[in-house]
Enzyme design. Structure first.
Site, mmCIF file in Angstrom:
data_model
loop_
_atom_site.group_PDB
_atom_site.id
_atom_site.type_symbol
_atom_site.label_atom_id
_atom_site.label_comp_id
_atom_site.label_asym_id
_atom_site.label_seq_id
_atom_site.Cartn_x
_atom_site.Cartn_y
_atom_site.Cartn_z
ATOM 1 N N HIS A 120 0.880 -1.203 0.000
ATOM 2 C CA HIS A 120 0.000 0.000 0.000
ATOM 3 C C HIS A 120 0.901 1.232 0.000
ATOM 4 O O HIS A 120 1.504 1.573 1.020
ATOM 5 C CB HIS A 120 -0.895 0.007 1.243
ATOM 6 C CG HIS A 120 -1.849 1.165 1.283
ATOM 7 N ND1 HIS A 120 -3.187 1.009 1.542
ATOM 8 C CD2 HIS A 120 -1.679 2.489 1.113
ATOM 9 C CE1 HIS A 120 -3.789 2.179 1.525
ATOM 10 N NE2 HIS A 120 -2.881 3.107 1.269
ATOM 11 N N HIS A 161 -4.519 -0.750 5.987
ATOM 12 C CA HIS A 161 -4.066 0.013 7.166
ATOM 13 C C HIS A 161 -4.996 -0.127 8.373
ATOM 14 O O HIS A 161 -5.558 0.843 8.845
ATOM 15 C CB HIS A 161 -3.844 1.493 6.817
ATOM 16 C CG HIS A 161 -4.883 2.132 5.925
ATOM 17 N ND1 HIS A 161 -6.222 2.052 6.161
ATOM 18 C CD2 HIS A 161 -4.744 2.868 4.786
ATOM 19 C CE1 HIS A 161 -6.875 2.712 5.217
ATOM 20 N NE2 HIS A 161 -5.992 3.208 4.372
ATOM 21 N N ASN A 202 -5.353 7.197 -5.936
ATOM 22 C CA ASN A 202 -6.097 8.424 -5.571
ATOM 23 C C ASN A 202 -5.385 9.689 -6.050
ATOM 24 O O ASN A 202 -5.102 10.599 -5.282
ATOM 25 C CB ASN A 202 -6.380 8.481 -4.052
ATOM 26 C CG ASN A 202 -5.127 8.549 -3.199
ATOM 27 O OD1 ASN A 202 -4.058 8.082 -3.613
ATOM 28 N ND2 ASN A 202 -5.247 9.117 -2.015
ATOM 29 N N LYS A 239 -9.351 -0.461 -5.645
ATOM 30 C CA LYS A 239 -9.382 0.223 -4.350
ATOM 31 C C LYS A 239 -10.764 0.828 -4.103
ATOM 32 O O LYS A 239 -11.276 1.571 -4.927
ATOM 33 C CB LYS A 239 -8.322 1.326 -4.328
ATOM 34 C CG LYS A 239 -8.289 2.157 -3.054
ATOM 35 C CD LYS A 239 -7.782 1.351 -1.863
ATOM 36 C CE LYS A 239 -7.965 2.077 -0.546
ATOM 37 N NZ LYS A 239 -6.760 2.614 0.010
ATOM 38 N N HIS A 253 2.937 14.529 1.648
ATOM 39 C CA HIS A 253 2.320 15.853 1.452
ATOM 40 C C HIS A 253 3.398 16.865 1.779
ATOM 41 O O HIS A 253 4.146 16.679 2.754
ATOM 42 C CB HIS A 253 1.146 16.074 2.422
ATOM 43 C CG HIS A 253 -0.031 15.186 2.183
ATOM 44 N ND1 HIS A 253 -0.999 15.448 1.252
ATOM 45 C CD2 HIS A 253 -0.400 14.024 2.771
ATOM 46 C CE1 HIS A 253 -1.923 14.509 1.267
ATOM 47 N NE2 HIS A 253 -1.582 13.615 2.179
ATOM 48 N N HIS A 262 1.520 5.380 -1.690
ATOM 49 C CA HIS A 262 1.131 6.556 -2.479
ATOM 50 C C HIS A 262 2.385 7.160 -3.102
ATOM 51 O O HIS A 262 3.295 7.574 -2.381
ATOM 52 C CB HIS A 262 0.459 7.609 -1.586
ATOM 53 C CG HIS A 262 -0.810 7.124 -0.979
ATOM 54 N ND1 HIS A 262 -2.036 7.300 -1.580
ATOM 55 C CD2 HIS A 262 -1.054 6.438 0.168
ATOM 56 C CE1 HIS A 262 -2.985 6.749 -0.818
ATOM 57 N NE2 HIS A 262 -2.409 6.217 0.243
ATOM 58 N N LEU A 263 2.393 7.207 -4.426
ATOM 59 C CA LEU A 263 3.551 7.787 -5.120
ATOM 60 C C LEU A 263 3.251 9.149 -5.717
ATOM 61 O O LEU A 263 4.172 9.834 -6.166
ATOM 62 C CB LEU A 263 4.025 6.854 -6.235
ATOM 63 C CG LEU A 263 4.763 5.592 -5.811
ATOM 64 C CD1 LEU A 263 5.070 4.726 -7.039
ATOM 65 C CD2 LEU A 263 6.056 5.919 -5.060
ATOM 66 N N ASP A 315 1.446 2.653 3.517
ATOM 67 C CA ASP A 315 0.611 3.848 3.349
ATOM 68 C C ASP A 315 1.471 5.116 3.400
ATOM 69 O O ASP A 315 1.000 6.174 3.816
ATOM 70 C CB ASP A 315 -0.501 3.913 4.399
ATOM 71 C CG ASP A 315 -1.635 4.851 3.993
ATOM 72 O OD1 ASP A 315 -1.680 5.272 2.831
ATOM 73 O OD2 ASP A 315 -2.463 5.177 4.858
ATOM 74 N N LEU A 328 -4.936 8.952 8.113
ATOM 75 C CA LEU A 328 -6.235 8.281 8.171
ATOM 76 C C LEU A 328 -6.077 6.831 7.746
ATOM 77 O O LEU A 328 -5.388 6.576 6.755
ATOM 78 C CB LEU A 328 -7.247 8.986 7.262
ATOM 79 C CG LEU A 328 -7.768 10.321 7.813
ATOM 80 C CD1 LEU A 328 -8.578 11.050 6.759
ATOM 81 C CD2 LEU A 328 -8.597 10.100 9.075
ATOM 82 N N HIS A 375 -10.492 0.948 1.980
ATOM 83 C CA HIS A 375 -10.286 1.959 3.026
ATOM 84 C C HIS A 375 -11.469 1.820 3.980
ATOM 85 O O HIS A 375 -12.568 2.251 3.679
ATOM 86 C CB HIS A 375 -10.203 3.369 2.445
ATOM 87 C CG HIS A 375 -9.912 4.395 3.501
ATOM 88 N ND1 HIS A 375 -8.706 5.047 3.607
ATOM 89 C CD2 HIS A 375 -10.651 4.843 4.556
ATOM 90 C CE1 HIS A 375 -8.724 5.857 4.666
ATOM 91 N NE2 HIS A 375 -9.899 5.758 5.245
HETATM 92 O O1 DOR Z 1 -3.250 9.198 5.801
HETATM 93 C C1 DOR Z 1 -3.666 8.955 4.683
HETATM 94 N N1 DOR Z 1 -3.148 9.548 3.579
HETATM 95 N N2 DOR Z 1 -4.668 8.095 4.551
HETATM 96 C C2 DOR Z 1 -5.268 7.880 3.369
HETATM 97 O O2 DOR Z 1 -6.185 7.103 3.326
HETATM 98 C C3 DOR Z 1 -4.858 8.646 2.166
HETATM 99 C C4 DOR Z 1 -3.483 9.106 2.271
HETATM 100 C C5 DOR Z 1 -3.115 10.131 1.219
HETATM 101 O O3 DOR Z 1 -3.399 9.910 0.040
HETATM 102 O O4 DOR Z 1 -2.552 11.165 1.587
HETATM 103 ZN ZN ZN Z 2 -3.374 5.089 1.670
#
Ligand code: DOR
Ligand code: ZN
Length: 349
Positions: free
Chosen positions: A17, A178, A45, A103, A255, A19-20, A251, A223, A140
């Site tokens: 899991h 997660h 996402n 997803k 950001h 996020h790139l 996860d 989250l 999720h």
């Molecule tokens: O903490 C999180 N960040 N939970 C998620 O479900 C999405 C992720 C994100 O894309 O930043």
């Molecule tokens: Zn995630």
């Protein structure tokens, strides 16, 4: 007493899991994962989300193009389930090997989930097709009902949404992503071979006090939000206990600091750079270093019906702490690297 090992060699890990993101951010964060991991399940996402097989193929091409020279990392693509998703497109993307999971984001549950599912009856046909072709659904698992307390949203999701979906769709293979609660670990343990769960690095390390006690710490906000200490302990038992249905999904969710350190900060912990160091620390603390490989490198491929990686990595323990930078510069702003709050002594060599 036997001397504790100062080296451990394991099959190369995968991240189930991740996020790139895209563009400049993708180029900055990808090497942090590709340096140590063989494969990762790539979250869809983006804005706009990765919904169709064609969009997943294009995103895979952008990830491959952003890889450092010589990196053997393989992105495992996912599709973002919407109420308009075409079951035939999903089945074709699965059969060709392009897509390894779909997803499910309940609409409004988290970052970029606005196109997610509101009415679960509208995705019934897609879920039935997925059960037929054996394509896992990554979930999720939080309800979005504002009347439900944020700390209860995972437990309520299991009762109100996940269990009814699974009962209505026999054979559907599900990864609860997660997980953060004892209700999550209990549900997975009781659920038989068609359900598994990913556990993040940060949920093994922090509880809700880390976010809120003594000042608000936006870089620990993610989250599902970290729960009370008893839940963290349950996650540690699940991750380090050797059960095949639990495996690593970091996860890791970058950001830029400006989006975290603000009046309405984004959810996400960026753990890709130091995840393996933190995990070795946690497993050593639990007396379970011999089970690290199962969690990082064996249980995930077994659930996804893929071979484990052939090659290995070695982690070494040093007397002096390993130093990671506090931030990764990305070209669109600095991203804070997750601070576990204790010195790290293990690192991949
Ligand atoms: O903490 C999180 N960040 N939970 C998620 O479900 C999405 C992720 C994100 O894309 O930043
Ligand atoms: Zn995630």
């Amino acid at each position: 007493m036997a001397k504790a090992p100062d080296r451990i060699t394991i099959r190369r890990p995968d991240d189930w899991h991740l996020h790139l993101r895209d563009g400049t951010m993708l180029a900055a964060v990808l090497p942090e994962t590709a340096g140590h991991f063989g494969r990762a399940i790539i979250m869809p996402n983006l804005v706009p989300p990765v919904v169709t097989g064609a969009e997943a193929a294009a995103y895979r091409d952008r990830i491959r193009a952003a890889l450092p020279d010589g990196a053997a990392f393989e992105p495992l693509m996912t599709l973002y389930l919407t109420e308009a998703t075409d079951a035939a497109d999903v089945a074709a993307a699965a059969r060709s090997g392009l897509v390894r999971a779909v997803k499910l984001y309940p609409a409004g549950a988290t970052t970029n989930s606005a196109s997610g599912v509101r009415d679960f009856d509208k995705v019934r046909g897609v879920l039935e097709k997925m059960a037929e072709v054996g394509l896992p659904l990554c979930v999720h698992g939080e309800v979005t009902d504002p009347a439900v307390d944020i700390f209860d949203r995972e437990a309520v999701f299991i009762d109100r949404v996940l269990d009814p979906i699974r009962r209505a769709t026999p054979g559907l293979r599900v990864v609860m992503e997660h997980i953060t609660t004892t209700e999550g670990t209990d549900y997975v343990r009781a659920g038989g071979p068609d359900i598994a769960a990913t556990i993040t690095t940060h949920h093994l390390v922090i509880n809700r006090n880390h976010i809120l006690a003594g000042g608000i710490r936006p870089h620990y906000y993610c989250l599902p939000v970290a729960k009370r200490e008893t839940h963290r302990q349950a996650l540690r038992r699940a991750a380090t206990g050797g059960e095949a249905s639990f495996f690593l999904g970091t996860d890791s969710a970058p950001h830029v600091d400006a989006a975290k350190e603000t009046a309405c900060g984004c959810a996400g912990c960026f753990t890709a750079p130091n995840t393996l160091s933190i995990l070795a620390h946690v497993f050593e603390e639990e007396g379970a270093l011999d089970r690290l490989e199962g969690f990082t490198s064996l249980n995930g491929p077994a659930f996804y019906r893929l071979p484990a990686n052939e090659d290995q990595i070695t982690l070494a323990r040093s007397e002096s702490p390993v130093c990671y930078p506090a931030k990764l510069e990305t070209g669109v702003g600095p991203v804070t690297i997750f601070d576990p709050g204790f010195p790290l002594h293990w690192a991949p060599i």
